[in-house]
Each structure stands twice: as structure tokens, then as C-alpha cells.
Scaffold this active site. Sequence first.
Site, short mmCIF file in Angstrom:
data_model
loop_
_atom_site.label_atom_id
_atom_site.label_comp_id
_atom_site.label_asym_id
_atom_site.label_seq_id
_atom_site.Cartn_x
_atom_site.Cartn_y
_atom_site.Cartn_z
N HIS A 18 0.88 -1.17 0.04
CA HIS A 18 0.07 -0.15 -0.01
C HIS A 18 0.83 1.39 -0.11
O HIS A 18 2.09 1.20 -0.10
CB HIS A 18 -0.98 0.03 1.20
CG HIS A 18 -0.41 -0.11 2.45
ND1 HIS A 18 0.64 0.73 3.15
CD2 HIS A 18 -0.45 -1.26 3.37
CE1 HIS A 18 0.84 0.56 4.13
NE2 HIS A 18 0.60 -0.87 4.35
N HIS B 203 3.94 1.24 2.11
CA HIS B 203 5.31 0.53 1.59
C HIS B 203 6.00 1.31 0.32
O HIS B 203 7.11 1.42 0.40
CB HIS B 203 4.68 -0.74 0.97
CG HIS B 203 4.08 -1.63 2.07
ND1 HIS B 203 2.97 -2.31 2.02
CD2 HIS B 203 4.75 -2.00 3.21
CE1 HIS B 203 2.82 -2.86 2.96
NE2 HIS B 203 3.94 -3.00 3.73
N LYS C 198 4.67 4.50 11.43
CA LYS C 198 3.25 3.96 11.84
C LYS C 198 3.25 2.94 12.88
O LYS C 198 2.82 2.82 13.75
CB LYS C 198 2.31 3.53 10.42
CG LYS C 198 0.96 3.12 10.70
CD LYS C 198 0.03 4.09 11.00
CE LYS C 198 -1.38 3.64 11.36
NZ LYS C 198 -1.86 2.37 10.85
#
Length: 289
Positions: free
Chosen positions: A34, A37, A149
Site C-alpha cells: 500500500h 510501503h 506508523k
Amino acid sequence: MNIITNNEALREQIRQYKQSGKSIGFVPTMGYLHEGHLSLIEEARKNHDIVVLSIFVNPLQFGPNEDFERYPRDAERDRKLAEHAGVDLLFMPVVDEIYPTGLSVTMLVKERVDVMCGRKREGHFDGVVTVLTKLFHLVQPDSAYFGMKDAQQVAVVEGLVQDYFFPIEIVRVPTIREEDGLAKSSRNVYLSPQERREAPILFKSLQLAKGLVERGHLKRDSIIRKVTELIHDETSGTVDYVEIYSFPQMVPVEPLQGDIIIALAVQFDKARLIDNMIISLGKKESQHV
Ligand code: PAF
């Protein structure tokens, strides 16, 4: 893009890169790529001659009740995305390639794991560092890229590299956010329209905490209380945790000083969202208390 599935061929290719003096940036993933990445790949692309991406769903980091079998996989889509993003070498081993003889030696993480999400996922980070140790040895990168994250993973990997003298720079890549501040996550699609409208409050609450801390409010409990109250009052989610530690050591500090992390997890009806912020405070700030 070169696609390799076995260790021997990988070693040979890495040897050739090294021989011709190329620097290697490594992005380890479990696939189903996603935007997060892609931002790691983009960052690696900027700094290195060669970008190696690994896609390996690592059974060792899933608990018995977790979703290893059901973990989403789409090799064909990943391959296209990786190629488009400028990956030079895609390493996609099968489980037997990485764990050919079961496990004769495993890694055990002792620090930075019994807080935040790690507290609930016993053994998860042992699995992460075991596979990363293998991948680091195979790929021998100059730098490896990780998204903030998963700040706790970054802290654990930095501990691994430090303790085991890996000559690898760990690059912290900032969280990618929607325009309204919500951290991008594949889980955001599980939010109802109402929850989606509420979800940016998580980032706002972290900004509130940052503002307070930077203005000299350095008591952990009162910051945690204020963040929790804001989320409780303005969203329908349930606060799982709001925690504050030194970063990357992940130990409580009082009064707050140095680099700290404020991290939270909030359970909505069908999605559990996490977010965090790192705040750098000078040592002197502690005198404000
Ligand atoms: O963040 C992940 O996807 C995984 O934990 C990692 C770092 C690829 C190790 O399996």
C-alpha cells in the site's frame, strides 16, 4: 526488475552488487503493498543505487489465534506495484526457504516489547527480529527502511541492530496521512462513514498533546487523561490505550524529557486504529515542572 525466490540466487546477486560498489537500500515487507510501503521504497530509491524489496509473510510473528492463513496476499499486484515504484530486486521466498530446518536458534526480545501493542502480542516481536536477522544476513543492506506508523517495531529493530552490531542504518520513514490527518491504513476501509468523520480526532489529540508538552506540561498522567478525554468525547470509538514513553527505549519518563512517543489505539466497531507522534524535548524542559 529482477525477481528471486531462493537464497542462493539472492546471495549471488547481492555479491555482484557489492563487487560493483553499489549501495543497497532494503525494504522488508509482508506484501499486499500500500502507499505506506511505496513511501519506504521511494525513500530508499532516493538514497541508494539498488533497492531490494522482500515480500514474505512470516509465520513466526503470528500468534496461534492470529490470521497467518488469512493474511491478504496478491503476488501479481505486488509485483506490478514494486516494478512501477522502481524496485531493482524483488525477493519472494517460500516459508521453507527461510525456515528450512525448523528453528534451531531463535531471537528473544527482552526490552521495548511489553508496552503498547506488544503487550497483547506475546512473541510477535521475537518473530519479527528472527526473520529480520535472516533477511539482513541475506540482503546485507546499507540501510533498511521502516514506517513510523509501527513505531514500536522501529524501536525493537533499532535495538536489534544496536545489540547485534549489524552495520545497517535503520531509516525511520514518517507516517503517511490523509489530508485531514488520519494515518493511512488498510483498515480505514472498515470505518463507517460516521466513524471516518470522527477518526481524524486521533491525530488531533496527538497534536493537542504535542502542544501541551511543548508549552511545558510535562506530567504524563495529565497528558494521557486529556488525550483520552478528547477521543472519548468526540468519537464513538473506545480507547484501548494512550501511552507515553521515552523513544526508542520505551520506558516511562517523568517529567517528560528527551525524545518521547505518545501512542494510542482506538477500537471502532470494525476497525482498531493506531497512531503515534514523536516529540523531541530538550533536557532543560524538565525544569518547568
Ligand atoms: O512490518 C512488517 O511488515 C513485518 O513486521 C516485517 C518488518 C516485514 C517483518 O516480517
